[in-house]
Design an enzyme around this catalytic site. Structure first.
Site, PDB file in Angstrom:
ATOM      1  N   LYS A  22     -16.123  17.882  13.561  1.00 37.26           N
ATOM      2  CA  LYS A  22     -16.737  19.209  13.400  1.00 37.26           C
ATOM      3  C   LYS A  22     -17.276  19.401  11.989  1.00 37.26           C
ATOM      4  O   LYS A  22     -18.416  19.836  11.802  1.00 37.26           O
ATOM      5  CB  LYS A  22     -15.699  20.287  13.705  1.00 37.26           C
ATOM      6  CG  LYS A  22     -16.044  21.659  13.135  1.00 37.26           C
ATOM      7  CD  LYS A  22     -14.888  22.620  13.275  1.00 37.26           C
ATOM      8  CE  LYS A  22     -15.049  23.882  12.477  1.00 37.26           C
ATOM      9  NZ  LYS A  22     -14.603  23.796  11.078  1.00 37.26           N
ATOM     10  N   ASN A  23     -16.462  19.075  10.982  1.00 32.08           N
ATOM     11  CA  ASN A  23     -16.883  19.407   9.620  1.00 32.08           C
ATOM     12  C   ASN A  23     -17.972  18.483   9.075  1.00 32.08           C
ATOM     13  O   ASN A  23     -18.573  18.784   8.051  1.00 32.08           O
ATOM     14  CB  ASN A  23     -15.670  19.495   8.687  1.00 32.08           C
ATOM     15  CG  ASN A  23     -14.864  20.762   8.971  1.00 32.08           C
ATOM     16  OD1 ASN A  23     -15.338  21.672   9.649  1.00 32.08           O
ATOM     17  ND2 ASN A  23     -13.630  20.815   8.472  1.00 32.08           N
ATOM     18  N   CYS A 116     -13.306  31.331   9.184  1.00 30.95           N
ATOM     19  CA  CYS A 116     -11.899  31.728   9.242  1.00 30.95           C
ATOM     20  C   CYS A 116     -11.495  32.473   7.973  1.00 30.95           C
ATOM     21  O   CYS A 116     -11.947  32.139   6.878  1.00 30.95           O
ATOM     22  CB  CYS A 116     -11.019  30.486   9.388  1.00 30.95           C
ATOM     23  SG  CYS A 116     -11.263  29.605  10.928  1.00 30.95           S
ATOM     24  N   ARG A 121     -12.801  32.848  -0.277  1.00 30.24           N
ATOM     25  CA  ARG A 121     -13.561  31.597  -0.102  1.00 30.24           C
ATOM     26  C   ARG A 121     -14.915  31.746  -0.801  1.00 30.24           C
ATOM     27  O   ARG A 121     -15.956  31.852  -0.154  1.00 30.24           O
ATOM     28  CB  ARG A 121     -13.733  31.270   1.388  1.00 30.24           C
ATOM     29  CG  ARG A 121     -12.410  31.038   2.086  1.00 30.24           C
ATOM     30  CD  ARG A 121     -12.584  30.688   3.548  1.00 30.24           C
ATOM     31  NE  ARG A 121     -12.965  29.309   3.766  1.00 30.24           N
ATOM     32  CZ  ARG A 121     -13.210  28.773   4.957  1.00 30.24           C
ATOM     33  NH1 ARG A 121     -13.106  29.512   6.035  1.00 30.24           N
ATOM     34  NH2 ARG A 121     -13.550  27.507   5.083  1.00 30.24           N
ATOM     35  N   ASP A 304      -6.221  21.599   6.748  1.00 28.99           N
ATOM     36  CA  ASP A 304      -6.531  21.918   8.148  1.00 28.99           C
ATOM     37  C   ASP A 304      -5.436  21.470   9.117  1.00 28.99           C
ATOM     38  O   ASP A 304      -5.452  21.856  10.286  1.00 28.99           O
ATOM     39  CB  ASP A 304      -7.869  21.281   8.558  1.00 28.99           C
ATOM     40  CG  ASP A 304      -9.016  21.821   7.738  1.00 28.99           C
ATOM     41  OD1 ASP A 304      -8.878  22.924   7.181  1.00 28.99           O
ATOM     42  OD2 ASP A 304     -10.043  21.130   7.633  1.00 28.99           O
ATOM     43  N   ARG A 396     -14.209  27.254  18.465  1.00 31.05           N
ATOM     44  CA  ARG A 396     -15.095  26.890  17.352  1.00 31.05           C
ATOM     45  C   ARG A 396     -14.912  25.438  16.957  1.00 31.05           C
ATOM     46  O   ARG A 396     -15.814  24.842  16.366  1.00 31.05           O
ATOM     47  CB  ARG A 396     -14.804  27.777  16.129  1.00 31.05           C
ATOM     48  CG  ARG A 396     -15.293  29.202  16.301  1.00 31.05           C
ATOM     49  CD  ARG A 396     -15.223  29.953  14.986  1.00 31.05           C
ATOM     50  NE  ARG A 396     -15.587  29.062  13.917  1.00 31.05           N
ATOM     51  CZ  ARG A 396     -14.920  28.933  12.779  1.00 31.05           C
ATOM     52  NH1 ARG A 396     -13.878  29.683  12.532  1.00 31.05           N
ATOM     53  NH2 ARG A 396     -15.305  28.073  11.858  1.00 31.05           N
TER      54      ARG A 396
HETATM   55  N1  EPU Z   1     -13.938  27.109  -3.758  1.00 33.54           N
HETATM   56  C1  EPU Z   1     -14.332  27.850  -4.831  1.00 33.54           C
HETATM   57  N2  EPU Z   1     -15.676  27.970  -5.101  1.00 33.54           N
HETATM   58  C2  EPU Z   1     -16.619  27.386  -4.328  1.00 33.54           C
HETATM   59  C3  EPU Z   1     -16.214  26.625  -3.211  1.00 33.54           C
HETATM   60  C4  EPU Z   1     -14.863  26.498  -2.950  1.00 33.54           C
HETATM   61  O1  EPU Z   1     -13.513  28.397  -5.557  1.00 33.54           O
HETATM   62  O2  EPU Z   1     -17.814  27.535  -4.617  1.00 33.54           O
HETATM   63  C5  EPU Z   1     -12.501  26.936  -3.455  1.00 33.54           C
HETATM   64  C6  EPU Z   1     -12.124  27.502  -2.097  1.00 33.54           C
HETATM   65  O3  EPU Z   1     -11.839  28.889  -2.180  1.00 33.54           O
HETATM   66  C7  EPU Z   1     -10.919  26.676  -1.728  1.00 33.54           C
HETATM   67  C8  EPU Z   1     -11.241  25.314  -2.336  1.00 33.54           C
HETATM   68  O4  EPU Z   1     -12.235  25.560  -3.334  1.00 33.54           O
HETATM   69  O5  EPU Z   1      -9.778  27.181  -2.347  1.00 33.54           O
HETATM   70  C9  EPU Z   1     -11.743  24.279  -1.372  1.00 33.54           C
HETATM   71  O6  EPU Z   1     -12.833  24.798  -0.653  1.00 33.54           O
HETATM   72  P1  EPU Z   1     -13.985  23.881  -0.030  1.00 33.54           P
HETATM   73  O7  EPU Z   1     -15.290  24.321  -0.568  1.00 33.54           O
HETATM   74  O8  EPU Z   1     -13.616  22.437  -0.167  1.00 33.54           O
HETATM   75  O9  EPU Z   1     -13.894  24.292   1.495  1.00 33.54           O
HETATM   76  P2  EPU Z   1     -15.080  24.567   2.469  1.00 33.54           P
HETATM   77  O10 EPU Z   1     -16.188  23.604   2.208  1.00 33.54           O
HETATM   78  O11 EPU Z   1     -15.414  25.999   2.512  1.00 33.54           O
HETATM   79  C10 EPU Z   1     -14.301  22.849   4.250  1.00 33.54           C
HETATM   80  C11 EPU Z   1     -13.966  22.919   5.710  1.00 33.54           C
HETATM   81  C12 EPU Z   1     -12.640  23.614   5.912  1.00 33.54           C
HETATM   82  C13 EPU Z   1     -11.568  22.876   5.107  1.00 33.54           C
HETATM   83  C14 EPU Z   1     -11.979  22.768   3.646  1.00 33.54           C
HETATM   84  C15 EPU Z   1     -11.014  21.959   2.809  1.00 33.54           C
HETATM   85  C16 EPU Z   1     -16.158  23.096   6.679  1.00 33.54           C
HETATM   86  C17 EPU Z   1     -17.136  23.937   7.391  1.00 33.54           C
HETATM   87  N3  EPU Z   1     -14.998  23.663   6.395  1.00 33.54           N
HETATM   88  O12 EPU Z   1     -14.393  24.206   3.838  1.00 33.54           O
HETATM   89  O13 EPU Z   1     -12.348  23.500   7.284  1.00 33.54           O
HETATM   90  O14 EPU Z   1     -10.354  23.581   5.213  1.00 33.54           O
HETATM   91  O15 EPU Z   1     -13.273  22.149   3.546  1.00 33.54           O
HETATM   92  O16 EPU Z   1     -10.911  20.673   3.286  1.00 33.54           O
HETATM   93  O17 EPU Z   1     -16.391  21.928   6.421  1.00 33.54           O
HETATM   94  C18 EPU Z   1     -11.360  24.070   9.323  1.00 33.54           C
HETATM   95  O18 EPU Z   1     -11.938  23.095   9.801  1.00 33.54           O
HETATM   96  O19 EPU Z   1     -10.454  24.730   9.927  1.00 33.54           O
HETATM   97  C19 EPU Z   1     -11.704  24.490   7.966  1.00 33.54           C
HETATM   98  C20 EPU Z   1     -11.382  25.680   7.469  1.00 33.54           C
END
Ligand code: EPU
Length: 428
Positions: A22-23, A116, A121, A304, A396
């Protein structure tokens, strides 16, 4: 309201197949915008996030077909249509439209993403990257406006290791003039998958999967064919489920290397795990030991899988502590598990779980995607009937979950109207 009813305690055995990640998929679909000719992606999971993204590509003029796990995107008629509202708010990954549309059209208007609720975030690191490449970025009434006369390669150090920011900057930089270097990049396998697609389209990305990614900008990207990597989180969910309620289960279509942190934790608990080339066997687990878990960026234990893992820990002898260093509020499932007799509490960023207890069926609600997976696992472990609501979250990220679990011998079924059904009735 639609419910998932589960009669727990059935011995589960057999083989369960994992779909495409998915991701990865949620980034690969927006990445197709950057091409000048059709892109074919194989192994696409049939989940609601992908259907929403398909709709978004169609809104900007893309022609998209999605059949039997194969998606073909023809981007030749796409335009820089603003997407400030509507479907973009339904999923987190709509933020990848920012990088992809900025990279292709030098402008984009995208509503702030949904997804979620796991605590704050922010997307400040994405924006920092776009600005470093020369874009002007403003937030106007809940939508991000991005404009650039020209995108120029830059050196970007991420203050926070972020999967989303790393991928989004790659998308915006592949057609920028000159070299971009992303330092302190995230190393998740999904990042390598997106870089592989972009390189097959003609991009020049090196170092994906390490913490320094170098991108040499190119003028043009073409269509190609790409197969998505297997979903390590779906696979991990099935491994946990096998340890929690299984009687010998083969998880098929996996890259075992992507699951090493989970495999190590399961073995530490006394769960028999055998590794094959693209399969993992999880044997019947007796006398599980309590363990502590801390979620970390890849290759650490994935956030996750933290929620599904807490369900398994109710079966372990002793006290376990699960700490989530990535998200501050990813513990909404704990109250629901307590309804099922679990002895657990949340202390700051940790959950403390005491076991072993025999879970009892109850009416519970999924607050987010992986909370849903945790509750399904708990329902399969529990005595009696569990009713899970909030199924739109599960849909999702898990394709054909009921059907896959039935093949293992699980007794579960869906009842009532889904939100989609209700929406269709209301709209006549
Ligand atoms: N963060 C910041 N600033 C940013 C971006 C992130 O402070 O600009 C912080 C976030 O708040 C968090 C950490 O950095 O504390 C990591 O966030 P990241 O950006 O890596 O997460 P994401 O890209 O929003 C993806 C997955 C998530 C998964 C995370 C961590 C997708 C669509 N989502 O989220 O997946 O938990 O990486 O591996 O790829 C799920 O599949 O259930 C899910 C939530």
């Amino acid at each position: 309201m639609e419910k998932l009813k589960i009669v727990g305690g059935r011995p589960l055995r057999g083989t369960i197949k994992v779909d495409g990640a998915k991701n990865s998929a949620v980034a690969l679909v927006p990445a197709t915008i950057l091409a000048e000719s059709p892109v074919t992606i194989e192994g696409m999971p049939d989940i609601s996030d992908i259907h929403i993204l398909k709709g978004l590509l169609e809104e900007i003029g893309g022609r998209v077909t999605f059949r039997d796990g194969e998606m073909v995107v023809d981007p030749t008629s796409m335009v820089a249509m603003p997407l400030p509202n509507g479907k973009v708010k339904k999923l987190r990954a709509s933020y990848y439209l920012m990088g992809a549309m900025l990279g292709k059209f030098k402008k984009a208007v995208i509503g702030l993403p949904g997804g979620c609720h796991l605590g704050p975030r922010p997307i400040d690191q994405h924006i920092k990257g776009f600005e470093a490449l020369g874009a002007e970025v403003t937030n106007e009434q809940g939508a991000i406006y991005l404009r650039a006369n020209e995108l120029r390669g830059a050196r970007i150090y991420l203050d926070v290791v972020s999967v989303g920011a790393t991928i989004n900057i790659m998308l915006a930089a592949v057609k920028a003039k000159g070299q971009t270097v992303i330092e302190n990049a995230a190393k998740e396998p999904e990042i390598i998958d997106v870089a592989t697609l972009l390189n097959n389209m003609g991009a020049k990305i090196k170092g994906a999967g390490t913490d320094i990614i170098r991108i040499e900008g190119v003028d043009k990207l073409d269509g190609c064919r790409h197969t998505i990597i297997p979903d390590r989180i779906e696979a991990g969910t099935f491994m946990i489920l096998a340890a929690a309620a299984g009687d010998g289960i083969v998880i098929d279509n996996v890259i075992p290397l992507h699951l090493e942190s989970l495999t190590a934790k399961l073995r530490e608990m006394n769960v028999p795990v055998e590794i094959g080339d693209d399969k993992i066997f999880v044997g019947k687990a007796e006398k599980l030991k309590a363990v502590d878990v801390k979620t970390l960026v890849y290759p650490g234990f994935p956030t996750d899988l933290q929620q599904p893992f807490t369900s398994l820990l109710t079966k372990a002898e002793g006290s376990s502590i699960v700490t989530d260093t990535i998200y501050s509020a990813r513990f909404k499932h704990i109250d629901e598990l307590r309804r099922m007799n679990a002895i657990m509490k949340v202390e700051g960023r940790s959950a403390v779980i005491n076991g072993p207890v025999r879970l009892q069926g109850a009416k519970v609600k999924a607050s987010d995607l992986r909370a849903g997976a945790a509750l399904v696992i708990a329902g399969l472990m529990a005595e009696g009937l569990t009713e899970v609501t909030g199924l739109e979250h599960i849909d999702r990220g898990y394709s054909m979950l009921v059907e896959k679990l039935r093949l293992l011998g699980a007794d579960l079924w869906r009842e009532g109207l889904s939100e989609e059904d209700i929406g269709q009735i209301k709209s006549g």
